[in-house]
Design a protein around this motif. Structure first.
Motif, mmCIF file in Angstrom:
data_model
loop_
_atom_site.group_PDB
_atom_site.id
_atom_site.type_symbol
_atom_site.label_atom_id
_atom_site.label_comp_id
_atom_site.label_asym_id
_atom_site.label_seq_id
_atom_site.Cartn_x
_atom_site.Cartn_y
_atom_site.Cartn_z
ATOM 1 N N ALA A 1 -48.832 -56.961 75.274
ATOM 2 C CA ALA A 1 -47.891 -57.724 74.727
ATOM 3 C C ALA A 1 -48.400 -58.006 73.067
ATOM 4 C CB ALA A 1 -47.463 -58.848 75.526
ATOM 5 N N ASP A 2 -49.825 -58.534 73.285
ATOM 6 C CA ASP A 2 -50.456 -58.799 71.971
ATOM 7 C C ASP A 2 -50.431 -57.636 70.889
ATOM 8 O OD1 ASP A 2 -51.779 -61.382 72.530
ATOM 9 O OD2 ASP A 2 -52.013 -60.427 74.419
ATOM 10 N N ALA A 3 -50.662 -56.659 71.573
ATOM 11 C CA ALA A 3 -50.778 -55.222 70.533
ATOM 12 C C ALA A 3 -49.416 -55.015 69.967
ATOM 13 C CB ALA A 3 -51.265 -54.034 71.337
ATOM 14 N N ARG A 4 -48.529 -55.073 71.097
ATOM 15 C CA ARG A 4 -46.934 -54.966 70.401
ATOM 16 C C ARG A 4 -46.865 -56.067 69.179
ATOM 17 N NH1 ARG A 4 -44.444 -55.271 75.113
ATOM 18 N NH2 ARG A 4 -44.802 -52.999 75.527
ATOM 19 N N THR A 5 -46.948 -57.251 69.611
ATOM 20 C CA THR A 5 -46.555 -58.180 68.748
ATOM 21 C C THR A 5 -47.006 -57.987 67.264
ATOM 22 O OG1 THR A 5 -46.674 -59.557 70.551
ATOM 23 C CG2 THR A 5 -46.116 -60.506 68.562
ATOM 24 N N PHE B 1 -47.856 -45.807 58.639
ATOM 25 C CA PHE B 1 -48.182 -45.638 60.271
ATOM 26 C C PHE B 1 -49.616 -45.779 60.541
ATOM 27 C CE2 PHE B 1 -49.731 -41.770 62.989
ATOM 28 C CZ PHE B 1 -49.459 -42.438 64.050
ATOM 29 N N LEU B 2 -50.525 -45.252 59.470
ATOM 30 C CA LEU B 2 -51.874 -45.347 59.783
ATOM 31 C C LEU B 2 -52.375 -46.885 59.853
ATOM 32 C CD1 LEU B 2 -53.455 -42.683 57.443
ATOM 33 C CD2 LEU B 2 -53.265 -42.568 59.869
ATOM 34 N N SER B 3 -51.925 -47.606 58.893
ATOM 35 C CA SER B 3 -52.321 -49.198 59.128
ATOM 36 C C SER B 3 -51.918 -49.668 60.455
ATOM 37 C CB SER B 3 -51.490 -49.878 57.932
ATOM 38 O OG SER B 3 -50.121 -50.260 58.121
ATOM 39 N N LEU B 4 -50.442 -49.171 60.768
ATOM 40 C CA LEU B 4 -50.160 -49.805 62.273
ATOM 41 C C LEU B 4 -51.001 -49.205 63.563
ATOM 42 C CD1 LEU B 4 -46.368 -49.223 62.261
ATOM 43 C CD2 LEU B 4 -47.699 -51.243 61.697
ATOM 44 N N ALA B 5 -51.332 -47.960 63.211
ATOM 45 C CA ALA B 5 -52.413 -47.532 64.099
ATOM 46 C C ALA B 5 -53.610 -48.130 64.269
ATOM 47 C CB ALA B 5 -52.663 -46.196 63.909
ATOM 48 N N VAL B 6 -54.194 -48.694 63.088
ATOM 49 C CA VAL B 6 -55.536 -49.346 62.857
ATOM 50 C C VAL B 6 -55.267 -50.875 63.618
ATOM 51 C CG1 VAL B 6 -57.019 -50.388 61.434
ATOM 52 C CG2 VAL B 6 -56.284 -48.239 61.024
ATOM 53 N N VAL B 7 -54.097 -51.339 63.118
ATOM 54 C CA VAL B 7 -53.675 -52.754 63.908
ATOM 55 C C VAL B 7 -53.692 -52.742 65.321
ATOM 56 C CG1 VAL B 7 -52.122 -54.533 64.122
ATOM 57 C CG2 VAL B 7 -52.803 -53.777 61.658
ATOM 58 N N TYR B 8 -53.208 -51.520 65.939
ATOM 59 C CA TYR B 8 -52.948 -51.544 67.292
ATOM 60 C C TYR B 8 -54.279 -51.172 68.039
ATOM 61 C CZ TYR B 8 -51.501 -48.789 71.624
ATOM 62 O OH TYR B 8 -51.262 -48.387 72.821
ATOM 63 N N LEU B 9 -54.946 -50.402 67.309
ATOM 64 C CA LEU B 9 -56.461 -50.062 67.840
ATOM 65 C C LEU B 9 -57.494 -51.409 67.824
ATOM 66 C CD1 LEU B 9 -56.944 -46.670 66.758
ATOM 67 C CD2 LEU B 9 -56.371 -47.422 68.971
ATOM 68 N N PHE C 1 -52.156 -40.607 74.183
ATOM 69 C CA PHE C 1 -53.259 -40.995 74.418
ATOM 70 C C PHE C 1 -53.140 -41.872 75.814
ATOM 71 C CE2 PHE C 1 -53.746 -40.021 69.991
ATOM 72 C CZ PHE C 1 -54.771 -38.897 70.059
ATOM 73 N N ASN C 2 -52.234 -41.981 76.228
ATOM 74 C CA ASN C 2 -51.731 -42.803 77.649
ATOM 75 C C ASN C 2 -52.537 -44.146 77.558
ATOM 76 O OD1 ASN C 2 -51.034 -43.018 80.086
ATOM 77 N ND2 ASN C 2 -52.641 -41.822 81.112
ATOM 78 N N LEU C 3 -51.939 -44.718 76.188
ATOM 79 C CA LEU C 3 -52.191 -46.415 76.012
ATOM 80 C C LEU C 3 -50.967 -47.302 76.176
ATOM 81 C CD1 LEU C 3 -54.188 -45.432 72.528
ATOM 82 C CD2 LEU C 3 -55.272 -46.100 74.875
ATOM 83 N N PRO C 4 -51.033 -48.237 76.265
ATOM 84 C CA PRO C 4 -50.149 -49.297 76.610
ATOM 85 C C PRO C 4 -48.978 -48.799 75.520
ATOM 86 C CG PRO C 4 -52.061 -50.449 76.222
ATOM 87 C CD PRO C 4 -52.401 -49.211 75.911
ATOM 88 N N LEU C 5 -47.713 -48.850 75.893
ATOM 89 C CA LEU C 5 -46.425 -48.843 75.127
ATOM 90 C C LEU C 5 -46.395 -49.931 74.027
ATOM 91 C CD1 LEU C 5 -44.054 -47.213 77.669
ATOM 92 C CD2 LEU C 5 -45.623 -46.026 75.909
ATOM 93 N N ALA D 1 -41.603 -43.405 64.682
ATOM 94 C CA ALA D 1 -41.869 -42.178 65.402
ATOM 95 C C ALA D 1 -43.164 -42.377 65.918
ATOM 96 C CB ALA D 1 -41.277 -41.070 64.681
ATOM 97 N N GLY D 2 -44.249 -42.418 64.924
ATOM 98 C CA GLY D 2 -45.626 -42.443 65.198
ATOM 99 C C GLY D 2 -45.948 -43.352 66.362
ATOM 100 N N MET D 3 -45.526 -44.627 66.075
ATOM 101 C CA MET D 3 -45.899 -45.601 67.041
ATOM 102 C C MET D 3 -45.270 -45.224 68.557
ATOM 103 S SD MET D 3 -48.423 -47.026 65.941
ATOM 104 C CE MET D 3 -48.894 -48.004 67.425
ATOM 105 N N SER D 4 -44.361 -44.509 68.386
ATOM 106 C CA SER D 4 -43.343 -44.138 69.858
ATOM 107 C C SER D 4 -44.412 -43.188 70.618
ATOM 108 C CB SER D 4 -42.160 -43.737 69.403
ATOM 109 O OG SER D 4 -41.305 -44.759 68.852
ATOM 110 N N VAL D 5 -44.874 -42.296 69.702
ATOM 111 C CA VAL D 5 -45.486 -40.947 70.179
ATOM 112 C C VAL D 5 -46.841 -41.336 70.626
ATOM 113 C CG1 VAL D 5 -46.002 -38.446 69.935
ATOM 114 C CG2 VAL D 5 -43.719 -39.581 69.221
ATOM 115 N N LEU D 6 -47.633 -41.949 69.785
ATOM 116 C CA LEU D 6 -49.021 -42.266 70.086
ATOM 117 C C LEU D 6 -49.727 -42.600 71.177
ATOM 118 C CD1 LEU D 6 -51.593 -42.025 67.955
ATOM 119 C CD2 LEU D 6 -51.421 -44.479 67.880
#
Ligand SMILES: Nc1ncnc2c1ncn2[C@@H]1O[C@H](COP(=O)(O)OP(=O)(O)OP(=O)(O)O)[C@@H](O)[C@H]1O
Ligand SMILES: [Cu+]
Length: 866
Positions: free
Chosen positions: A763-767, A745-753, A681-685, A672-677
């Motif tokens: 695509a890279d961020a998503r992968t 969720f926090l770890s995913l957010a960090v990886v994403y950022l 913040f208007n970042l890539p989905l 849910a977090g990665m869907s909403v985040l």
């Protein structure tokens, strides 16, 4: 049409049809002849079965395919995917639509597989829960499934039995039938020989032999088209709790979706992608798996219990099994084997021990006691006590004048709660009057024989001495009346005391260990018996019950007021000479004390207590249909140890459900977090519908079957029962779910950022995020064994096979999605370099480490506080 019935053997087919149109009277004489010939033969049964089919009522409408599909579409995951697929299709994105459709079918297959598994489990239970009937075929008594009865079958019916098919009475001793199911009239109806018994009604008194004339749809019940609705839809507390939670969560989820749709559409002016995003979020967070988890886990538990010969009648009762802390059990049959044998006889001031005189002849002075004991029993005995009399009689009295196979039983005076004795009046072949035999509790026999004070004390003392080794003692007396008419009650006979008989009933093997196990598990075992206090004491001591000498009898019990009993009951483990009616009071008192009570029972009169107890346990072997119907579970082998096994299973299910729920909650937080985040913040989905569907392919089987098969922790029966007021969704559960989910969720957010910061594309961020999520998910599954257990415990515990399979499959899927080019493009992934993989693994290990640590610290703190 013109034929009359000469013999049941040849015209049964005809007989049934005519009888239905009521144009042929019941021919009692030919029915009796048929009985003495030994009933139907196997070949006749086969022929009749071909003509008449099974003894079943037509069931309700069969489930159609579209019902099935409708059922499937109740799952939001399924229809949301379908809607998404359609949207993509109309947008012209056919490959995306095809992929979603493929996921759609995969999820349907998984759901059907799960349903089948639960369905099979429930079917298997149904087939063993069908009532059985005692018939006479090929000259032998046979217990068969009620559905296998054919017209012409002779059936033996006893107190508490369901009448399996419409039939006529050939012999009837004090038969009373409860026909309320057909007539609504709850007062039992007396039935005499040649009268009709109707299928679906119950014998509440007496015993009978009857011949079946109509089965299945041709019975009265079938013809009036009444469906006996046995499906008591009782929802357990857990189910209610869960459905409430599902409602709340759905509400929140839908609100969140609406928010996402509005924010995204407004800020991007994209009214197609916005709703798509909303739908995928709904798929991600709608708590659709929760109710399924309960259904599957309970059904599977019921199926597992059936392997221990425990039949679960009310599946929701499994929930209560784990919190039982008082277990009230019968003595006979449950703690003992109910295989009675006469061991001692006292008569004419002498006692003999038959176990020491196995092969020698029985001295003449003991013959009469046996003779009248047998006369006070049924001709084809059914009660193990009476079987003991007849088998001892066959052994020692075979060629004497003491056995009277050719006599006819004229009247039976049944056991009553006021007088524990059975009297039979027989008509001899050449005497004018009646020969009377009575057997019963020593107190009852003393009473019936009008003894003087001296004799009374002597017999009482003797009987106590004999009982002190655990023997059940019965007194025997005789009488004769030249009168043509028999008196109404047993007291009106002039009885002469003949002697005492001590009957041994061996204790079941393994009982002592099972009782010790209960003690360790914080469960009190209380013995309720109809037997004499001295016998009860002795058995209680032998099996290791707490304080066996502290016995309360039924008579004492009636004099103790409720308030006092509430206190007393906390320490007493043996109740003797208890009447079934008193069981109900005891259950209520235990409930008043806030205990969770399980109660065993077998007779018609036990039904109210069985219903009132939190868990009513009926005995499958010696129990009546009425007791079964009132119970939650049935012990098919009557064995106490099976109860303990069920309790263990109940505790295990509860734990596994808890684990599954923690897993489900915690995995949904990062999704849910990665869907909403990104939206906020208007970042890539990151997560598109396909990814969420992909994740569900792993999550659903994991939550529904992986945790279900987990073995219980080794100390599950060393812990105290779960407090009755403990709710499933308690703080522990929320804490564990929240910690695990949020940290992930926090770890995913960090990886994403990090990925965005490294100027990698969408695509890279998503992968990276998906890879970390799937890796962490395998750890979540692997480590999720109990809310408070630390990582070390979990690592050392062997995972079950399904867990391993799911982990392997999900890793393989991940590799395929990353390194098969076509799959990669389809899922909008990009190629992963070693450094990317390293980041994912590192993030996974760190987040898993932190979340396990936090839970470990929490568990420690709780332990210290306790
Ligand atoms: N068929 C019988 N004939 C004579 N007396 C009987 C008969 N059945 C029971 N009794 C007397 O009634 C007493 C209580 O019997 P009851 O059936 O209540 O106990 P039970 O159910 O066999 O034992 P438990 O309660 O331990 O399972 C027996 O101890 C016996 O004295
Ligand atoms: Cu004799």
């Amino acid at each position: 049409m013109k034929k009359t019935i000469k013999s049941f053997q040849f015209d049964l087919n005809d007989y049934e049809m005519k009888n239905q149109s009521n144009d042929l009277p019941f021919d009692l004489k030919s029915a009796k002849d048929f009985l003495s010939k030994g009933g139907l033969t196997t070949s006749e049964v086969l022929a009749l079965k071909k003509i008449h089919g099974k003894n079943e009522l037509r069931s309700q409408k069969p489930k159609r395919i579209y019902n099935y599909l409708l059922e499937l579409f109740k799952d939001p995951m399924v229809y949301l995917l379908f809607i998404c697929g359609c949207i993509y299709f109309f947008l012209g994105d056919h490959s995306e639509a095809a992929m979603l459709l493929a996921f759609f079918f995969l999820i349907i297959i998984i759901t059907i597989f799960q349903e089948k598994k639960t369905g099979n489990a429930i079917e298997a239970l149904k087939s063993i829960s069908n009532p059985r009937a005692l018939t006479l075929r090929d000259g032998q008594q046979k217990r068969i499934a009620g559905t296998d009865i054919v017209p012409g079958d002779i059936v033996y019916l006893n107190e508490g039995d369901y009448i399996p098919a419409d039939s006529h009475l050939i012999s009837s001793i004090n038969v009373e039938v409860d026909e309320s199911i057909l007539t609504g009239e709850s007062v039992p109806v007396k039935k005499e020989v040649a009268e009709e018994l109707l299928s679906g009604t119950t014998i509440v008194n007496g015993h009978a032999i009857a011949i079946v004339h109509s089965i299945g749809q041709n019975t009265f019940l079938g013809r009036i088209g009444k469906i006996i609705d046995k499906d008591e839809s009782n929802h357990s507390r857990l189910e209610i709790e869960t459905s409430l939670l599902v409602k709340k969560l759905s509400f929140i989820a839908l609100g969140l979706c609406a928010l996402v749709i509005i924010i995204y559409s407004l800020s991007n002016h994209d009214w197609i992608k916005g709703p798509l995003l909303g739908i995928s979020l709904a798929m991600a967070i709608l708590p659709n798996e929760l109710p399924a988890v309960l259904t599957i886990y309970f059904a599977m538990a019921a199926w597992r219990l059936s392997k221990y010969k425990v039949l679960t009648r009310k599946i929701s009762s499994i929930e209560n099994l784990g919190s039982i802390n008082v277990l009230c059990v019968d003595k006979t049959g449950t703690l003992t084997m109910n295989k009675m044998a006469i061991q001692k006889i006292y008569s004419n001031d002498q006692t003999i021990d038959l176990s020491e005189h196995l092969e020698t002849q029985l001295p003449e002075i003991f013959h009469e006691v046996l003779e009248y004991g047998i006369l006070a029993s049924r001709k084809d005995p059914f009660d193990p006590m009476e079987i003991a009399f007849s088998s001892t009689g066959n052994k020692y009295l075979k060629d004497t004048e003491h056995l009277h196979h050719d006599w006819d039983l004229e009247k039976e005076y049944p056991l009553t709660t006021q007088l524990l004795s059975v009297t039979h009046a027989w008509k001899g072949k050449d005497s004018n009057g009646f020969v009377i035999g009575v057997k019963g509790s020593p107190e009852a026999i003393i009473d019936l024989c009008h003894m003087n004070e001296g004799d009374k004390n002597k017999i009482q003392k003797l009987s106590d001495d004999m009982a002190s080794n655990g023997l059940r003692i019965l007194g025997v007396a005789k009488s004769y009346t030249p009168d043509k008419k028999l008196p109404a009650i047993q007291h009106d006979f002039e009885f002469k005391f003949l002697g005492l008989v001590g009957i041994a009933d061996p204790i079941r093997p393994g009982i002592k260990e099972s009782i010790a196990e209960c003690k360790n598990a914080g469960i009190r075992v209380v013995m309720l018996t109809g037997d004499h206090p001295v016998t009860a004491k002795s058995i209680a001591r032998q099996i290791g019950l707490h304080d066996p000498d502290n016995v309360i009898t039924g008579v004492q019990l009636d004099k103790i007021p409720d308030t006092e009993l509430c206190e007393l009951i906390k320490n007493v483990s043996v109740f003797s000479r208890i009447m079934p009616e008193q069981k109900l009071r005891l259950v209520e008192i235990f409930k008043k004390n806030k205990d969770i009570v399980a109660m065993t029972g077998d007779g018609v009169n036990d039904a109210p207590a069985l219903r009132s107890a939190h868990i009513g346990i009926a005995m499958g072997e010696k129990g009546t249909d009425v007791a079964r119907e009132a119970s939650d579970i049935v012990l098919l082998n009557d064995d106490f140890s099976s109860i303990v096994e069920s309790i263990k299973c109940g505790r295990k299910v509860y734990l596994n459900i808890k684990n599954a729920l923690i897993y489900l909650f915690s995995i949904h937080i990062p999704i849910a977090g990665m869907s909403v985040l990104p939206v906020i913040f208007n970042l890539p989905l990151v997560l598109l519908p396909a990814h969420i569907a992909f994740l569900h392919l792993i999550i659903e089987p994991a939550s529904s079957i992986a945790f279900e098969g987990d073995d219980p922790p080794f100390d599950i029966m060393k812990q105290a029962p779960r407090p009755s007021d403990e709710i499933l969704f308690n703080f522990d559960l929320w804490y564990a779910s929240f910690m695990k989910g949020t940290i992930l969720f926090l770890s995913l957010a960090v990886v994403y950022l990090i990925s965005l910061w490294r100027h990698q594309g969408e695509a890279d961020a998503r992968t990276l995020v998906m890879t970390t999520l799937i890796l962490s998910n395998t750890f979540l599954i692997f480590l999720n064994r109990g809310p408070n257990v630390s990582i070390l415990n979990n690592l050392t515990k062997k995972p079950n096979k399904i867990v391993i399979w799911i982990i392997i499959t999900s890793l393989l899927l991940l590799i395929a999605a990353l390194y098969i080019p076509s799959a990669r493009t389809l899922l909008s992934f990009s190629f992963m370099h070693p450094i990317d993989i390293a980041i994912c693994i590192l993030a996974t290990l760190v987040s898993v480490g932190i979340s396990e640590l936090s839970i470990f610290i929490f568990a420690r703190k709780k332990l210290v506080n306790q």
